[in-house]
Design a protein around this motif. Structure first.
Motif, PDB file in Angstrom:
ATOM      1  N   ILE A 105       0.941  -1.330  -0.117  1.00 28.00           N
ATOM      2  CA  ILE A 105      -0.122  -0.083  -0.030  1.00 28.00           C
ATOM      3  C   ILE A 105       0.937   1.109   0.047  1.00 28.00           C
ATOM      4  CG2 ILE A 105      -1.776   1.344   1.422  1.00 28.00           C
ATOM      5  CD1 ILE A 105      -2.889  -1.293   2.017  1.00 28.00           C
ATOM      6  N   TYR A 106       1.867   1.383   0.810  1.00 26.00           N
ATOM      7  CA  TYR A 106       2.698   2.448   0.792  1.00 26.00           C
ATOM      8  C   TYR A 106       3.441   2.648  -0.515  1.00 26.00           C
ATOM      9  CZ  TYR A 106       2.406   3.347   5.749  1.00 26.00           C
ATOM     10  OH  TYR A 106       2.065   3.789   6.937  1.00 26.00           O
TER      11      TYR A 106
ATOM     12  N   ALA B 151       1.061   4.170  -2.878  1.00 34.15           N
ATOM     13  CA  ALA B 151       1.026   5.380  -2.449  1.00 34.15           C
ATOM     14  C   ALA B 151       2.160   6.438  -3.022  1.00 34.15           C
ATOM     15  CB  ALA B 151       0.645   5.808  -0.967  1.00 34.15           C
TER      16      ALA B 151
ATOM     17  N   ALA C 213      -6.978   1.247   3.907  1.00 31.65           N
ATOM     18  CA  ALA C 213      -6.124   2.344   4.357  1.00 31.65           C
ATOM     19  C   ALA C 213      -5.421   2.113   5.507  1.00 31.65           C
ATOM     20  CB  ALA C 213      -6.964   3.641   4.643  1.00 31.65           C
ATOM     21  N   GLN C 214      -4.444   2.737   5.919  1.00 34.90           N
ATOM     22  CA  GLN C 214      -3.662   2.630   7.115  1.00 34.90           C
ATOM     23  C   GLN C 214      -3.076   4.028   7.336  1.00 34.90           C
ATOM     24  OE1 GLN C 214      -1.332   0.064   4.733  1.00 34.90           O
ATOM     25  NE2 GLN C 214       0.434   1.092   4.576  1.00 34.90           N
TER      26      GLN C 214
ATOM     27  N   ILE D 121      -0.344   8.263   6.364  1.00 39.14           N
ATOM     28  CA  ILE D 121      -1.541   7.947   5.877  1.00 39.14           C
ATOM     29  C   ILE D 121      -1.698   7.427   4.400  1.00 39.14           C
ATOM     30  CG2 ILE D 121      -2.520  10.249   5.405  1.00 39.14           C
ATOM     31  CD1 ILE D 121      -5.406   8.872   6.483  1.00 39.14           C
ATOM     32  N   ALA D 122      -2.096   6.122   4.053  1.00 38.69           N
ATOM     33  CA  ALA D 122      -1.950   5.735   2.766  1.00 38.69           C
ATOM     34  C   ALA D 122      -3.420   4.719   2.485  1.00 38.69           C
ATOM     35  CB  ALA D 122      -1.071   4.804   2.392  1.00 38.69           C
ATOM     36  N   SER D 123      -3.950   5.079   1.408  1.00 42.27           N
ATOM     37  CA  SER D 123      -5.125   4.242   0.969  1.00 42.27           C
ATOM     38  C   SER D 123      -4.733   3.094   0.163  1.00 42.27           C
ATOM     39  CB  SER D 123      -6.106   5.100   0.356  1.00 42.27           C
ATOM     40  OG  SER D 123      -7.310   4.627  -0.345  1.00 42.27           O
TER      41      SER D 123
ATOM     42  N   ALA E 207     -11.480   6.775   2.073  1.00 40.73           N
ATOM     43  CA  ALA E 207     -10.703   5.866   2.860  1.00 40.73           C
ATOM     44  C   ALA E 207      -9.893   6.655   3.841  1.00 40.73           C
ATOM     45  CB  ALA E 207     -10.109   4.740   2.290  1.00 40.73           C
ATOM     46  N   ALA E 208      -9.346   7.683   3.113  1.00 38.67           N
ATOM     47  CA  ALA E 208      -8.411   8.739   4.001  1.00 38.67           C
ATOM     48  C   ALA E 208      -9.095   9.564   4.794  1.00 38.67           C
ATOM     49  CB  ALA E 208      -7.430   9.303   3.215  1.00 38.67           C
TER      50      ALA E 208
ATOM     51  N   CYS F 298     -10.376   7.643   7.982  1.00 36.01           N
ATOM     52  CA  CYS F 298      -9.304   7.671   8.926  1.00 36.01           C
ATOM     53  C   CYS F 298      -9.149   8.612   9.770  1.00 36.01           C
ATOM     54  CB  CYS F 298      -8.025   7.169   8.571  1.00 36.01           C
ATOM     55  SG  CYS F 298      -7.767   5.449   7.489  1.00 36.01           S
TER      56      CYS F 298
END
Length: 185
Positions: free
Chosen positions: A34-35, A38, A85-86, A116-118, A125-126, A129
């Motif tokens: 995911i990163y 992004a 997301a995270q 933060i990343a979707s 999603a962001a 969060c």
């Protein structure tokens, strides 16, 4: 810590039951993908230097997981959990925020949203969060690169005030970031 959110639809219109939970080491490979997504998306949208090709460093993500700062927005889709997301949710005073060219809204206790990343699987999603952090912590700070127009839009549309400019302490160049804060309570 698991928090269930409202039922929403994904891009294909299927109902999903979103919730937040702490990341575990089992999630690390997917988080790294995911990163990477992004970073590529930022570069393609005129922001190639904020995360470059290496940020966030593997050691930082592993530390976030170990210290239970790494939060995931997840849902169930076709019987499988997926990460939507995270982000890192960092309590306590952030040393980077001690000096600001501008002014914070207040000096009360706050949490900071970083990294933060979707996953790109669902819309907003962001934003979800950020809303979750506001609901659970009330006073939230964040920062982003001047070229990261997408994150500026997300923060400003979520009611964050642009407070000024800060300088990152963990790198030698490209250190200026726009600082944001929203105090919900």
């Amino acid at each position: 810590m698991t928090h269930t959110t409202r039922v929403q639809s994904d891009a294909a219109g299927k109902a999903t039951n979103r919730r937040f939970r702490h990341a575990t080491m089992r999630d690390f490979p997917q988080m790294q993908r995911i990163y990477a997504r992004a970073r590529a998306l930022m570069a393609a949208n005129g922001n190639p230097t904020q995360w470059g090709t290496q940020f966030p460093r593997e050691s930082v993500v592993l530390d976030d997981i170990a210290k239970q700062r790494a939060m995931l927005l997840v849902d169930e889709y076709d019987g499988q959990e997926r990460i939507l997301a995270q982000f890192a949710l960092c309590p306590g005073e952030d040393p980077t925020y001690l000096n600001i060219d501008g002014a914070w809204l207040d000096n009360n206790t706050y949490v900071t949203i970083h990294r933060i990343a979707s996953a790109g699987l669902v819309r907003h999603a962001a934003r979800d969060c950020i809303k979750w952090a506001l609901k659970h912590y009330g006073n939230v700070r964040a920062d982003t690169h001047p070229n990261n127009k997408a994150m500026q839009h997300v923060l400003e549309s979520a009611g964050f005030a642009r407070c000024g400019l800060i300088q990152l302490l963990d790198r030698p160049t490209d250190t200026t970031r726009i600082a944001y804060q929203r105090h919900e309570w």
